[in-house]
Design a protein around this motif. Sequence first.
Motif, PDB file in Angstrom:
ATOM      1  N   LEU A  85       0.828  -1.201   0.000  1.00  0.00           N
ATOM      2  CA  LEU A  85       0.000   0.000   0.000  1.00  0.00           C
ATOM      3  C   LEU A  85       0.870   1.261   0.000  1.00  0.00           C
ATOM      4  CD1 LEU A  85      -3.015   0.597   0.048  1.00  0.00           C
ATOM      5  CD2 LEU A  85      -2.897   0.738   2.523  1.00  0.00           C
ATOM      6  N   GLY A  86       1.951   1.247   0.788  1.00  0.00           N
ATOM      7  CA  GLY A  86       2.925   2.336   0.769  1.00  0.00           C
ATOM      8  C   GLY A  86       2.465   3.637   1.398  1.00  0.00           C
ATOM      9  N   LEU A  87       1.474   3.587   2.281  1.00  0.00           N
ATOM     10  CA  LEU A  87       1.020   4.802   2.958  1.00  0.00           C
ATOM     11  C   LEU A  87       1.779   4.997   4.265  1.00  0.00           C
ATOM     12  CD1 LEU A  87      -2.852   4.497   2.547  1.00  0.00           C
ATOM     13  CD2 LEU A  87      -1.329   5.992   1.286  1.00  0.00           C
ATOM     14  N   ALA A  88       2.018   6.246   4.650  1.00  0.00           N
ATOM     15  CA  ALA A  88       2.707   6.538   5.906  1.00  0.00           C
ATOM     16  C   ALA A  88       1.753   6.399   7.080  1.00  0.00           C
ATOM     17  CB  ALA A  88       3.283   7.950   5.866  1.00  0.00           C
ATOM     18  N   GLU A  89       0.469   6.704   6.854  1.00  0.00           N
ATOM     19  CA  GLU A  89      -0.525   6.588   7.923  1.00  0.00           C
ATOM     20  C   GLU A  89      -1.673   5.713   7.446  1.00  0.00           C
ATOM     21  OE1 GLU A  89      -3.329   9.655  10.295  1.00  0.00           O
ATOM     22  OE2 GLU A  89      -1.171  10.042  10.396  1.00  0.00           O
ATOM     23  N   VAL A  90      -1.980   4.690   8.243  1.00  0.00           N
ATOM     24  CA  VAL A  90      -3.013   3.722   7.863  1.00  0.00           C
ATOM     25  C   VAL A  90      -4.148   3.778   8.874  1.00  0.00           C
ATOM     26  CG1 VAL A  90      -3.505   1.280   7.490  1.00  0.00           C
ATOM     27  CG2 VAL A  90      -1.291   2.201   6.829  1.00  0.00           C
ATOM     28  N   ASP A  91      -5.373   3.932   8.372  1.00  0.00           N
ATOM     29  CA  ASP A  91      -6.555   3.844   9.226  1.00  0.00           C
ATOM     30  C   ASP A  91      -7.664   3.144   8.441  1.00  0.00           C
ATOM     31  OD1 ASP A  91      -7.183   5.802   7.426  1.00  0.00           O
ATOM     32  OD2 ASP A  91      -7.861   7.268   8.902  1.00  0.00           O
ATOM     33  N   LEU A  92      -8.821   2.995   9.059  1.00  0.00           N
ATOM     34  CA  LEU A  92      -9.929   2.261   8.443  1.00  0.00           C
ATOM     35  C   LEU A  92     -10.362   2.884   7.115  1.00  0.00           C
ATOM     36  CD1 LEU A  92     -11.889  -0.100   8.739  1.00  0.00           C
ATOM     37  CD2 LEU A  92     -13.391   1.375  10.042  1.00  0.00           C
ATOM     38  N   VAL A  93     -10.444   4.200   7.069  1.00  0.00           N
ATOM     39  CA  VAL A  93     -10.874   4.893   5.845  1.00  0.00           C
ATOM     40  C   VAL A  93      -9.888   4.636   4.706  1.00  0.00           C
ATOM     41  CG1 VAL A  93     -11.371   7.147   4.831  1.00  0.00           C
ATOM     42  CG2 VAL A  93     -12.070   6.664   7.170  1.00  0.00           C
ATOM     43  N   ALA A  94      -8.591   4.692   5.018  1.00  0.00           N
ATOM     44  CA  ALA A  94      -7.567   4.463   3.989  1.00  0.00           C
ATOM     45  C   ALA A  94      -7.646   3.038   3.444  1.00  0.00           C
ATOM     46  CB  ALA A  94      -6.183   4.718   4.575  1.00  0.00           C
ATOM     47  N   LEU A  95      -7.903   2.077   4.324  1.00  0.00           N
ATOM     48  CA  LEU A  95      -8.003   0.678   3.898  1.00  0.00           C
ATOM     49  C   LEU A  95      -9.242   0.452   3.025  1.00  0.00           C
ATOM     50  CD1 LEU A  95      -6.983  -1.191   7.171  1.00  0.00           C
ATOM     51  CD2 LEU A  95      -5.609  -0.842   5.128  1.00  0.00           C
ATOM     52  N   LYS A  96     -10.335   1.140   3.353  1.00  0.00           N
ATOM     53  CA  LYS A  96     -11.554   1.022   2.539  1.00  0.00           C
ATOM     54  C   LYS A  96     -11.337   1.640   1.160  1.00  0.00           C
ATOM     55  CE  LYS A  96     -15.078   0.776   6.140  1.00  0.00           C
ATOM     56  NZ  LYS A  96     -16.254   1.419   6.749  1.00  0.00           N
ATOM     57  N   LYS A  97     -10.679   2.802   1.119  1.00  0.00           N
ATOM     58  CA  LYS A  97     -10.429   3.481  -0.162  1.00  0.00           C
ATOM     59  C   LYS A  97      -9.524   2.648  -1.063  1.00  0.00           C
ATOM     60  CE  LYS A  97     -11.112   8.361   0.914  1.00  0.00           C
ATOM     61  NZ  LYS A  97     -10.458   9.634   1.192  1.00  0.00           N
ATOM     62  N   SER A  98      -8.542   1.975  -0.466  1.00  0.00           N
ATOM     63  CA  SER A  98      -7.602   1.173  -1.252  1.00  0.00           C
ATOM     64  C   SER A  98      -8.202  -0.164  -1.677  1.00  0.00           C
ATOM     65  CB  SER A  98      -6.331   0.928  -0.444  1.00  0.00           C
ATOM     66  OG  SER A  98      -6.633   0.120   0.675  1.00  0.00           O
ATOM     67  N   SER A 102     -13.695  -4.449   2.795  1.00  0.00           N
ATOM     68  CA  SER A 102     -14.958  -4.055   2.159  1.00  0.00           C
ATOM     69  C   SER A 102     -15.519  -2.797   2.820  1.00  0.00           C
ATOM     70  CB  SER A 102     -15.976  -5.193   2.265  1.00  0.00           C
ATOM     71  OG  SER A 102     -16.536  -5.231   3.556  1.00  0.00           O
ATOM     72  N   GLY A 103     -16.476  -2.201   2.150  1.00  0.00           N
ATOM     73  CA  GLY A 103     -17.102  -0.977   2.655  1.00  0.00           C
ATOM     74  C   GLY A 103     -17.915  -1.198   3.908  1.00  0.00           C
ATOM     75  N   LEU A 104     -18.327  -2.446   4.170  1.00  0.00           N
ATOM     76  CA  LEU A 104     -19.133  -2.760   5.361  1.00  0.00           C
ATOM     77  C   LEU A 104     -18.286  -2.900   6.627  1.00  0.00           C
ATOM     78  CD1 LEU A 104     -21.514  -5.500   3.903  1.00  0.00           C
ATOM     79  CD2 LEU A 104     -22.124  -3.171   4.505  1.00  0.00           C
ATOM     80  N   THR A 105     -16.987  -3.079   6.451  1.00  0.00           N
ATOM     81  CA  THR A 105     -16.100  -3.374   7.580  1.00  0.00           C
ATOM     82  C   THR A 105     -16.115  -2.267   8.627  1.00  0.00           C
ATOM     83  OG1 THR A 105     -14.694  -4.579   6.046  1.00  0.00           O
ATOM     84  CG2 THR A 105     -13.759  -4.062   8.178  1.00  0.00           C
TER      85      THR A 105
END
Length: 146
Positions: A85-98, A102-105
């Motif tokens: 993914l290569g992001l410096a900051e990871v959160d739930l929104v970033a994981l959904k966008k990538s 899933s969007g329901l998580t």
Amino acid sequence: MELNKIKPAEGAKHAKRRVGRGIGSGLGKTAGRGHKGQKSRSGGFHKVGFEGGQMPLYRRLPKRGFISLTKQFDGQVTLGALQKLGLAEVDLVALKKSGLVSGLTKSVKIIKTGELSMAITVRGLSATAGAKAAVEAAGGKFVEAA
């Protein structure tokens, strides 16, 4: 093209099948229901799985296992996936966008599969003990959700 000249595509419309309207229709007399029995009579039908009074299959077999209703709202992400993914900051929104979850998580757990060589900040996600150690060893840190 004019509104009064619009017509459906050729073959899209066809007459409704009229059963019980004489021998010439091919569906006269019994109207395709056969002779006698519960299925031949009007109003004579039963619920799905009904076996004529015999104990139905779904009640003959034992109950087994458990399926959590919250399973669809839980997700997991590997260290290898975070590395890609290569992001410096990871959160739930970033994981959904990538598209990693899933969007329901609603909650995500990071598991220790694969390698992580870059420092990342994990915000509001849980992790296994091994994954937490691997993130911190790579120079990353865990921050509670604001």
